[in-house]
Scaffold this motif. Structure first.
Motif, PDB file in Angstrom:
ATOM      1  N   ASP A  33       0.823  -1.206   0.000  1.00  0.00           N
ATOM      2  CA  ASP A  33       0.000   0.000   0.000  1.00  0.00           C
ATOM      3  C   ASP A  33       0.862   1.263   0.000  1.00  0.00           C
ATOM      4  OD1 ASP A  33      -2.445   1.278   0.005  1.00  0.00           O
ATOM      5  OD2 ASP A  33      -2.398   1.533   2.188  1.00  0.00           O
ATOM      6  N   ARG A  34       1.763   1.374   1.003  1.00  0.00           N
ATOM      7  CA  ARG A  34       2.515   2.637   1.149  1.00  0.00           C
ATOM      8  C   ARG A  34       4.009   2.379   1.273  1.00  0.00           C
ATOM      9  NH1 ARG A  34      -0.850   6.839   1.986  1.00  0.00           N
ATOM     10  NH2 ARG A  34       0.877   8.155   2.577  1.00  0.00           N
ATOM     11  N   ILE A  35       4.761   3.119   0.459  1.00  0.00           N
ATOM     12  CA  ILE A  35       6.225   3.047   0.492  1.00  0.00           C
ATOM     13  C   ILE A  35       6.769   4.434   0.827  1.00  0.00           C
ATOM     14  CG2 ILE A  35       8.325   2.614  -0.858  1.00  0.00           C
ATOM     15  CD1 ILE A  35       6.707   0.727  -2.624  1.00  0.00           C
ATOM     16  N   VAL A  36       7.758   4.475   1.722  1.00  0.00           N
ATOM     17  CA  VAL A  36       8.454   5.732   2.026  1.00  0.00           C
ATOM     18  C   VAL A  36       9.909   5.563   1.615  1.00  0.00           C
ATOM     19  CG1 VAL A  36       9.274   7.242   3.882  1.00  0.00           C
ATOM     20  CG2 VAL A  36       6.923   6.374   3.929  1.00  0.00           C
ATOM     21  N   GLU A  37      10.408   6.510   0.844  1.00  0.00           N
ATOM     22  CA  GLU A  37      11.836   6.522   0.530  1.00  0.00           C
ATOM     23  C   GLU A  37      12.466   7.763   1.144  1.00  0.00           C
ATOM     24  OE1 GLU A  37      13.055   6.896  -3.588  1.00  0.00           O
ATOM     25  OE2 GLU A  37      15.166   6.681  -3.032  1.00  0.00           O
ATOM     26  N   VAL A  38      13.592   7.580   1.841  1.00  0.00           N
ATOM     27  CA  VAL A  38      14.267   8.717   2.488  1.00  0.00           C
ATOM     28  C   VAL A  38      15.566   9.022   1.731  1.00  0.00           C
ATOM     29  CG1 VAL A  38      15.063   9.690   4.667  1.00  0.00           C
ATOM     30  CG2 VAL A  38      13.351   7.852   4.681  1.00  0.00           C
ATOM     31  N   VAL A  89       3.608   6.340  -2.928  1.00  0.00           N
ATOM     32  CA  VAL A  89       5.011   6.502  -2.531  1.00  0.00           C
ATOM     33  C   VAL A  89       5.207   7.906  -1.959  1.00  0.00           C
ATOM     34  CG1 VAL A  89       7.398   6.591  -3.376  1.00  0.00           C
ATOM     35  CG2 VAL A  89       5.796   4.899  -4.330  1.00  0.00           C
ATOM     36  N   VAL A  90       5.863   7.991  -0.800  1.00  0.00           N
ATOM     37  CA  VAL A  90       6.281   9.289  -0.267  1.00  0.00           C
ATOM     38  C   VAL A  90       7.803   9.351  -0.389  1.00  0.00           C
ATOM     39  CG1 VAL A  90       6.371  10.838   1.720  1.00  0.00           C
ATOM     40  CG2 VAL A  90       4.362   9.390   1.367  1.00  0.00           C
ATOM     41  N   ALA A  91       8.299  10.348  -1.112  1.00  0.00           N
ATOM     42  CA  ALA A  91       9.740  10.530  -1.292  1.00  0.00           C
ATOM     43  C   ALA A  91      10.181  11.695  -0.419  1.00  0.00           C
ATOM     44  CB  ALA A  91      10.054  10.803  -2.759  1.00  0.00           C
ATOM     45  N   VAL A  92      11.023  11.398   0.577  1.00  0.00           N
ATOM     46  CA  VAL A  92      11.517  12.436   1.489  1.00  0.00           C
ATOM     47  C   VAL A  92      12.900  12.865   1.016  1.00  0.00           C
ATOM     48  CG1 VAL A  92      12.114  12.973   3.883  1.00  0.00           C
ATOM     49  CG2 VAL A  92      10.282  11.317   3.396  1.00  0.00           C
ATOM     50  N   GLU A  93      13.091  14.156   0.832  1.00  0.00           N
ATOM     51  CA  GLU A  93      14.394  14.637   0.335  1.00  0.00           C
ATOM     52  C   GLU A  93      14.655  16.034   0.887  1.00  0.00           C
ATOM     53  OE1 GLU A  93      17.158  13.694  -1.352  1.00  0.00           O
ATOM     54  OE2 GLU A  93      17.747  15.775  -1.058  1.00  0.00           O
ATOM     55  N   PRO A  94      15.795  16.228   1.573  1.00  0.00           N
ATOM     56  CA  PRO A  94      16.045  17.564   2.143  1.00  0.00           C
ATOM     57  C   PRO A  94      16.457  18.629   1.132  1.00  0.00           C
ATOM     58  CG  PRO A  94      17.834  16.044   2.742  1.00  0.00           C
ATOM     59  CD  PRO A  94      16.800  15.236   2.013  1.00  0.00           C
ATOM     60  N   ALA A  95      17.165  18.261   0.067  1.00  0.00           N
ATOM     61  CA  ALA A  95      17.728  19.290  -0.831  1.00  0.00           C
ATOM     62  C   ALA A  95      16.677  19.756  -1.840  1.00  0.00           C
ATOM     63  CB  ALA A  95      18.953  18.730  -1.551  1.00  0.00           C
ATOM     64  N   LEU A  96      16.305  21.031  -1.723  1.00  0.00           N
ATOM     65  CA  LEU A  96      15.256  21.585  -2.606  1.00  0.00           C
ATOM     66  C   LEU A  96      15.568  21.402  -4.099  1.00  0.00           C
ATOM     67  CD1 LEU A  96      12.651  23.223  -3.077  1.00  0.00           C
ATOM     68  CD2 LEU A  96      14.018  25.310  -2.781  1.00  0.00           C
TER      69      LEU A  96
END
Ligand SMILES: C[S@@+](CC[C@H](N)C(=O)[O-])C[C@H]1O[C@@H](n2cnc3c(N)ncnc32)[C@H](O)[C@@H]1O
Length: 258
Positions: free
Chosen positions: A80-85, A103-110
């Motif tokens: 159902d849900r995938i998170v990528e950091v 999918v939620v893609a987490v990324e600090p660099a704008l």
């Protein structure tokens, strides 16, 4: 994170301390905790500047260094849900779209987030993935909210790039019975000591650059020791052994107690 530990040629000379102002206060707290640093003597810092100052250059490199298909094939599918950091410009994210409903893609660099958002829109995947700002040690996501939490060439044991707090956050976000996976890990023994098992996929692997000129230019920047050999080979595909780095064929994973 594999890349920042790899031998770097020109990259270390590409930026200076005067570029550190590009970091937001949150980024500076993680990447220059003492308040100052010198990218000419700290290649990890030089990589962080690359992501912010020349994101398209980073994307050219990441696009050439494709993951072993076995790595992506191993990941859970139909969840159902995938998170990528630390999603960067989406080398893995684009593959995850077919494996999870959301999918939620987490990324600090704008600047990297902007490229990833553009790629997702171009591929018409905008509705399947959400790209958000965040760090390993402070994920903007609820407890137990993902079936798979994954990082590719991004997590290291160092506090600025994950560490104990980052791994604990990935496990917090993963549901009981779900899987946390670190792809292209650089400290297998550190992960093994925390209950992570290792999988490796065999076979020859090469980086696939856009052209021989592209290979020669990128090797000159990122793999200076290999640049002469890359030019001599005269090809757009270059075995990872020639570049002097581990091929992206490994992952470490933990299935959380259900
Ligand atoms: C080598 S790149 C890999 C990007 C992408 N996963 C890929 O495979 O192409 C490392 C990534 O980790 C991200 N990163 C660095 N420090 C981080 C942190 N503390 N929390 C989350 N991501 C971080 C960087 O912004 C960058 O996108």
């Amino acid at each position: 994170m594999n890349a920042p530990e790899a031998p770097s040629g020109d990259l270390r000379r590409r930026y200076t301390a005067s570029d550190l102002g590009v970091f937001t206060p949150e980024e500076a707290r993680r990447f220059i905790p003492s308040g100052n640093g010198d990218p000419q003597n700290d290649v990890v810092l030089a990589w962080e500047l690359l992501y912010r100052l020349e994101p398209e250059l980073y994307d050219r490199l990441a696009s050439a260094e494709r993951l072993h298909p076995g790595v992506v094939g191993w990941l859970p599918c139909g969840v159902d849900r995938i998170v990528e950091v630390g999603a960067g410009t989406g080398r893995l994210t684009m593959e995850l779209i077919g494996r999870g409903r959301h999918v939620v893609a987490v990324e600090p660099a704008l600047p990297l987030r902007r490229i990833l958002i553009r790629k997702l829109a171009t591929a018409d995947h905008g509705d399947r993935a959400r790209v958000v700002h965040g760090f390993f040690d402070q994920l903007p996501l609820p407890d137990d909210s993902a079936d798979l939490v994954v990082a590719c060439s991004a997590f290291t044991p160092s506090p600025g790039h994950g560490g104990e707090a980052g791994l604990a956050e990935m496990e917090r976000v993963c549901r009981p019975g779900g899987c946390v996976a670190i792809i292209w890990p650089n400290h297998l023994s550190w992960l093994a000591a925390r209950g992570y098992r290792h999988v490796s996929f065999p076979g020859p692997m090469s980086a696939e650059f856009g052209s021989h000129d592209d290979a020669a230019e990128l090797a000159g920047i990122f793999y200076a020791k290999a640049a002469g050999e890359v030019r001599r080979l005269g090809r757009r595909t270059v075995p990872f052994e020639v570049l002097g780095i581990n091929a992206p064929r490994d992952l470490a994973f933990k299935v959380l107690a259900g």
